[in-house]
Design a protein around this motif. Sequence first.
Motif, mmCIF file in Angstrom:
data_model
loop_
_atom_site.group_PDB
_atom_site.id
_atom_site.type_symbol
_atom_site.label_atom_id
_atom_site.label_comp_id
_atom_site.label_asym_id
_atom_site.label_seq_id
_atom_site.Cartn_x
_atom_site.Cartn_y
_atom_site.Cartn_z
ATOM 1 N N LYS A 225 38.730 43.302 35.801
ATOM 2 C CA LYS A 225 39.830 43.998 36.442
ATOM 3 C C LYS A 225 39.572 45.495 36.342
ATOM 4 O O LYS A 225 39.144 45.987 35.306
ATOM 5 C CB LYS A 225 41.157 43.659 35.758
ATOM 6 C CG LYS A 225 41.576 42.208 35.937
ATOM 7 C CD LYS A 225 42.975 41.967 35.396
ATOM 8 C CE LYS A 225 43.035 42.147 33.883
ATOM 9 N NZ LYS A 225 44.373 41.847 33.348
ATOM 10 N N GLY A 226 39.841 46.221 37.429
ATOM 11 C CA GLY A 226 39.594 47.650 37.433
ATOM 12 C C GLY A 226 40.532 48.383 36.490
ATOM 13 O O GLY A 226 41.675 47.965 36.261
ATOM 14 N N GLY A 227 40.067 49.485 35.933
ATOM 15 C CA GLY A 227 40.905 50.348 35.113
ATOM 16 C C GLY A 227 41.380 51.531 35.939
ATOM 17 O O GLY A 227 40.573 52.320 36.431
ATOM 18 N N GLY A 228 42.684 51.651 36.130
ATOM 19 C CA GLY A 228 43.206 52.741 36.949
ATOM 20 C C GLY A 228 43.162 52.475 38.436
ATOM 21 O O GLY A 228 43.493 53.345 39.243
ATOM 22 N N GLN A 229 42.741 51.288 38.829
ATOM 23 C CA GLN A 229 42.753 50.900 40.243
ATOM 24 C C GLN A 229 42.879 49.378 40.310
ATOM 25 O O GLN A 229 42.744 48.695 39.296
ATOM 26 C CB GLN A 229 41.498 51.389 40.975
ATOM 27 C CG GLN A 229 40.236 51.393 40.148
ATOM 28 C CD GLN A 229 39.411 50.128 40.237
ATOM 29 O OE1 GLN A 229 39.739 49.220 40.968
ATOM 30 N NE2 GLN A 229 38.323 50.091 39.490
ATOM 31 N N GLN A 230 43.172 48.869 41.502
ATOM 32 C CA GLN A 230 43.626 47.483 41.628
ATOM 33 C C GLN A 230 42.579 46.567 42.264
ATOM 34 O O GLN A 230 42.872 45.842 43.194
ATOM 35 C CB GLN A 230 44.912 47.454 42.471
ATOM 36 C CG GLN A 230 46.040 48.306 41.938
ATOM 37 C CD GLN A 230 46.697 47.682 40.729
ATOM 38 O OE1 GLN A 230 46.636 46.484 40.537
ATOM 39 N NE2 GLN A 230 47.328 48.505 39.909
ATOM 40 N N HIS A 231 41.371 46.598 41.745
ATOM 41 C CA HIS A 231 40.329 45.744 42.292
ATOM 42 C C HIS A 231 39.898 44.691 41.284
ATOM 43 O O HIS A 231 39.825 44.963 40.089
ATOM 44 C CB HIS A 231 39.109 46.571 42.708
ATOM 45 C CG HIS A 231 39.334 47.433 43.904
ATOM 46 N ND1 HIS A 231 40.034 48.624 43.840
ATOM 47 C CD2 HIS A 231 38.976 47.277 45.208
ATOM 48 C CE1 HIS A 231 40.081 49.168 45.042
ATOM 49 N NE2 HIS A 231 39.450 48.366 45.894
ATOM 50 N N LEU A 232 39.626 43.495 41.784
ATOM 51 C CA LEU A 232 39.010 42.431 40.993
ATOM 52 C C LEU A 232 37.524 42.444 41.324
ATOM 53 O O LEU A 232 37.137 42.319 42.491
ATOM 54 C CB LEU A 232 39.632 41.077 41.350
ATOM 55 C CG LEU A 232 39.219 39.888 40.483
ATOM 56 C CD1 LEU A 232 39.749 40.060 39.067
ATOM 57 C CD2 LEU A 232 39.760 38.587 41.076
ATOM 58 N N LEU A 233 36.689 42.603 40.296
ATOM 59 C CA LEU A 233 35.263 42.835 40.502
ATOM 60 C C LEU A 233 34.443 41.684 39.952
ATOM 61 O O LEU A 233 34.762 41.122 38.899
ATOM 62 C CB LEU A 233 34.830 44.130 39.808
ATOM 63 C CG LEU A 233 35.661 45.379 40.084
ATOM 64 C CD1 LEU A 233 35.300 46.486 39.119
ATOM 65 C CD2 LEU A 233 35.449 45.834 41.512
ATOM 66 N N LEU A 234 33.369 41.355 40.633
ATOM 67 C CA LEU A 234 32.422 40.379 40.131
ATOM 68 C C LEU A 234 31.352 41.093 39.323
ATOM 69 O O LEU A 234 30.762 42.070 39.774
ATOM 70 C CB LEU A 234 31.764 39.628 41.294
ATOM 71 C CG LEU A 234 30.698 38.593 40.895
ATOM 72 C CD1 LEU A 234 31.309 37.472 40.075
ATOM 73 C CD2 LEU A 234 29.987 38.047 42.130
ATOM 74 N N GLY A 235 31.128 40.618 38.095
ATOM 75 C CA GLY A 235 30.055 41.136 37.266
ATOM 76 C C GLY A 235 28.992 40.072 37.109
ATOM 77 O O GLY A 235 29.040 39.276 36.163
ATOM 78 N N PRO A 236 28.029 39.973 38.011
ATOM 79 C CA PRO A 236 27.068 38.867 37.986
ATOM 80 C C PRO A 236 26.017 39.046 36.896
ATOM 81 O O PRO A 236 25.686 40.163 36.490
ATOM 82 C CB PRO A 236 26.418 38.950 39.378
ATOM 83 C CG PRO A 236 26.503 40.397 39.730
ATOM 84 C CD PRO A 236 27.792 40.891 39.139
ATOM 85 N N LYS A 237 25.507 37.925 36.421
ATOM 86 C CA LYS A 237 24.383 37.950 35.498
ATOM 87 C C LYS A 237 23.149 38.410 36.253
ATOM 88 O O LYS A 237 22.813 37.872 37.300
ATOM 89 C CB LYS A 237 24.156 36.549 34.920
ATOM 90 C CG LYS A 237 22.949 36.429 34.018
ATOM 91 C CD LYS A 237 22.821 35.003 33.506
ATOM 92 C CE LYS A 237 21.581 34.831 32.654
ATOM 93 N NZ LYS A 237 21.454 33.444 32.122
ATOM 94 N N VAL A 238 22.448 39.401 35.708
ATOM 95 C CA VAL A 238 21.279 39.928 36.416
ATOM 96 C C VAL A 238 20.002 39.829 35.591
ATOM 97 O O VAL A 238 18.908 39.958 36.144
ATOM 98 C CB VAL A 238 21.503 41.401 36.842
ATOM 99 C CG1 VAL A 238 22.619 41.499 37.865
ATOM 100 C CG2 VAL A 238 21.810 42.283 35.646
ATOM 101 N N VAL A 239 20.118 39.618 34.276
ATOM 102 C CA VAL A 239 18.926 39.466 33.429
ATOM 103 C C VAL A 239 19.188 38.369 32.403
ATOM 104 O O VAL A 239 20.341 38.077 32.060
ATOM 105 C CB VAL A 239 18.546 40.770 32.693
ATOM 106 C CG1 VAL A 239 18.135 41.852 33.671
ATOM 107 C CG2 VAL A 239 19.687 41.238 31.805
#
Length: 282
Positions: free
Chosen positions: A27-41
């Motif tokens: 969840k964004g801090g100070g803004q209203q976005h739901l973000l995907l944090g994909p595994k990259v390594v």
Amino acid sequence: QFMTETAQMADIVLPATQFLEHDDLYKGGGQQHLLLGPKVVEGPEGPKENLYVLNELAHRLGAPDHPGFKMTAREHIDWMLQQSGYGTLEELETTRWIDLQPDFETSHFLNGFGHEDGKFHFRPDWGRSAAPNKPASGQAMGPWTTMPELPDQWDAIEAADDRHPFRLVTAPARSFLNSSFNETESGRKKEKRPEVWLLPDEAALYGVSDGDLVKMGNDRGVITLHARFYEHLTPGTVISEGIWPNDAFVDGKGINTLVGADPVAPYGGAAFHDTAVWIRKA
């Protein structure tokens, strides 16, 4: 992720993956976005993601069967998105984020506020008002009964006095968001050492020069660190940027030696920046 001082107190340490080594939602801090944090390594051998640890604990402790205990992180994310009406993981991987900002009328409170009467309350009843972090007991915490009826300055914790003429602020340094960050060589090199920032004129009253070792203390204890002159402080205020581990200090005692643990009103927490201290040349 690091053997911080907190981790060193544990009998059992389960090493965790870092955020690039597992799939997650943010969840964004100070803004209203739901973000995907994909595994990259791939992580190193040994560390496991928290979800794996929770699932294994559930199996080994005989927890009641639940579909979630058999899901991977990606399956969890996909399930949560669909149950919330936000589409699928595949769609989120394409768009990368979801804008959850409420509509204009809601975000500007044109339809009222979150109380039963829809009004903004300048004079809330702290003993009855709900809060996301309200204790399970349903009771307010700390000296909430002495809070001002209307918004006002409230010296509820520690005001400076003749014995403790300074108010201490313990904000994190730019390189140290939390104690994991002070394990990085680059951060420690940039921040150099624990210091207390002083106004030159106030330091002169105690015979302290820029770079001197000083003692800083109150009734809880005394620590030793270096003085740093800074021209832009509010008079009567000193700053010691953290978060340094105890062993970074000259005498092995860190800043928490001076900070109280009394819960703050109305729903608890720690009053990190309400600490009165004295300072003298070491």
